[in-house]
Design an enzyme around this catalytic site. Structure first.
Site, mmCIF file in Angstrom:
data_model
loop_
_atom_site.group_PDB
_atom_site.id
_atom_site.type_symbol
_atom_site.label_atom_id
_atom_site.label_comp_id
_atom_site.label_asym_id
_atom_site.label_seq_id
_atom_site.Cartn_x
_atom_site.Cartn_y
_atom_site.Cartn_z
ATOM 1 N N LYS A 36 5.811 -16.734 11.443
ATOM 2 C CA LYS A 36 6.177 -16.652 12.844
ATOM 3 C C LYS A 36 6.806 -18.120 13.298
ATOM 4 O O LYS A 36 6.003 -19.291 13.166
ATOM 5 C CB LYS A 36 4.829 -16.538 13.985
ATOM 6 N N GLY A 72 11.367 -19.048 23.497
ATOM 7 C CA GLY A 72 11.174 -19.575 24.881
ATOM 8 C C GLY A 72 11.904 -20.516 25.489
ATOM 9 O O GLY A 72 12.494 -20.227 26.585
ATOM 10 N N ASP A 192 4.284 -14.507 19.222
ATOM 11 C CA ASP A 192 2.928 -14.392 18.439
ATOM 12 C C ASP A 192 2.323 -13.088 18.268
ATOM 13 O O ASP A 192 1.868 -12.750 17.253
ATOM 14 C CB ASP A 192 1.921 -15.390 19.167
ATOM 15 N N LYS A 248 -2.723 -18.274 20.842
ATOM 16 C CA LYS A 248 -2.412 -18.199 19.471
ATOM 17 C C LYS A 248 -3.700 -17.692 18.676
ATOM 18 O O LYS A 248 -3.634 -16.984 17.450
ATOM 19 C CB LYS A 248 -2.198 -19.756 19.093
#
Length: 292
Positions: A36, A72, A192, A248
């Site tokens: 990721k 983001g 995530d 996370k």
């Protein structure tokens, strides 16, 4: 003469490094590793090129990499440029129709293709990457997460066999966290969450969460290099893990419970972070796996 001596020393150090990496090269041969890449970890063009070289190296040494990216900060910047106002519920952005169109444009377009182009450039025509979103081949079918948040999705169904077919063709998938709805909707999915869910569907050996922090820190502010799920839960309970680190580690716990062998939270801005984690004794960041 001194320059030649220094160069010889560098060559020897490089050879020793490659020699020390051999057990890890053997260990990860054929392994699926989901990475990721967070929006904050993408950094400069130079950093992106370095990341791309790491991914190409992994693929060339037998690893099956899958890249899932966020974006983001880039989404926020584009919304501001287009003068689209955002509202928030409990700290989460409400994704209305106008917003989800921008989200898809930024993630599936600008960011996704930047990563694909970097990997293809580093691959020199030998290693190839292809850009996808969760809408392609029904990679990620979602339900609405919360009506109050609009077009925000929770992944429910996957198509891991399509990703495996890309690996058999020696193609690296780069996936934007955009999900398909059951009734033709487009859903924005937390990066995530998407990475963890895709890793679980593939029963990946490793999920690497590249972010802008060095890892999970203890009460003294030091990075904890290895943790179990029970230790993570205890650190959440006593407040040691807080804020943005909570989602996370929750992604990590869900992935491990679903069959991912281990999850690592590490600083994606650090040079060669993925290679340090996979191919050295020292590793990088915080490794989370079930107690042995």
């Amino acid at each position: 003469m001194k320059k030649q001596t220094a160069m010889k020393s560098d060559w020897i150090a490089t050879a020793q490094t490659l020699n020390a990496a051999l057990p890890y090269l053997q260990r990860y041969d054929g392994a699926t590793v989901v990475i990721k890449l967070g929006g904050h970890a993408m950094g400069s063009d130079e950093g992106m090129a370095s990341f791309a070289r790491d991914v190409v190296f992994m693929q060339q040494t037998g690893v099956n990499p899958v890249i899932v990216h966020g974006g983001g900060p880039q989404i926020s910047a584009m919304l501001e440029r287009l003068d689209i106002q955002s509202t928030f519920v409990r700290g989460k952005r409400v994704t209305d129709q106008a917003t989800v169109e921008v989200v898809e444009m930024v993630l599936s377009g600008l960011i996704n293709k930047r990563i694909v182009q970097a990997i293809n450039a580093a691959g020199g025509g030998v290693v190839r990457a292809v850009g996808l979103s969760g809408k392609d081949a029904n990679l990620m079918v979602c339900d609405q997460a919360d009506p109050g948040l609009g077009f925000v999705g929770t992944p429910k169904e996957f198509n891991p066999e399509f990703l495996r077919s890309l690996h058999r063709a020696e193609i690296i998938p780069v996936i934007a966290p955009i999900g398909a709805g059951r009734n033709g909707e487009t859903f924005n999915v937390n990066g995530d969450t998407a990475a963890g869910a895709i890793a679980a569907s593939l029963r990946a050996d490793r999920l690497l969460l590249l972010t802008d922090v060095a890892g999970v820190k203890n009460g003294a502010g030091d990075v904890v290099t290895e943790l179990t799920p029970d230790q993570i839960r205890a650190m959440i309970e006593d407040g040691t893990i807080a804020g943005g680190m909570i989602p996370k580690v929750e992604t990590a716990l869900d992935a491990i419970e679903a069959g991912v062998r281990a999850v690592v939270i590490l600083d994606g801005r650090a040079a060669n972070a993925c290679l340090l984690e996979l191919y050295t004794d020292h590793g990088a960041g915080s490794l989370i796996r079930a107690a042995r």
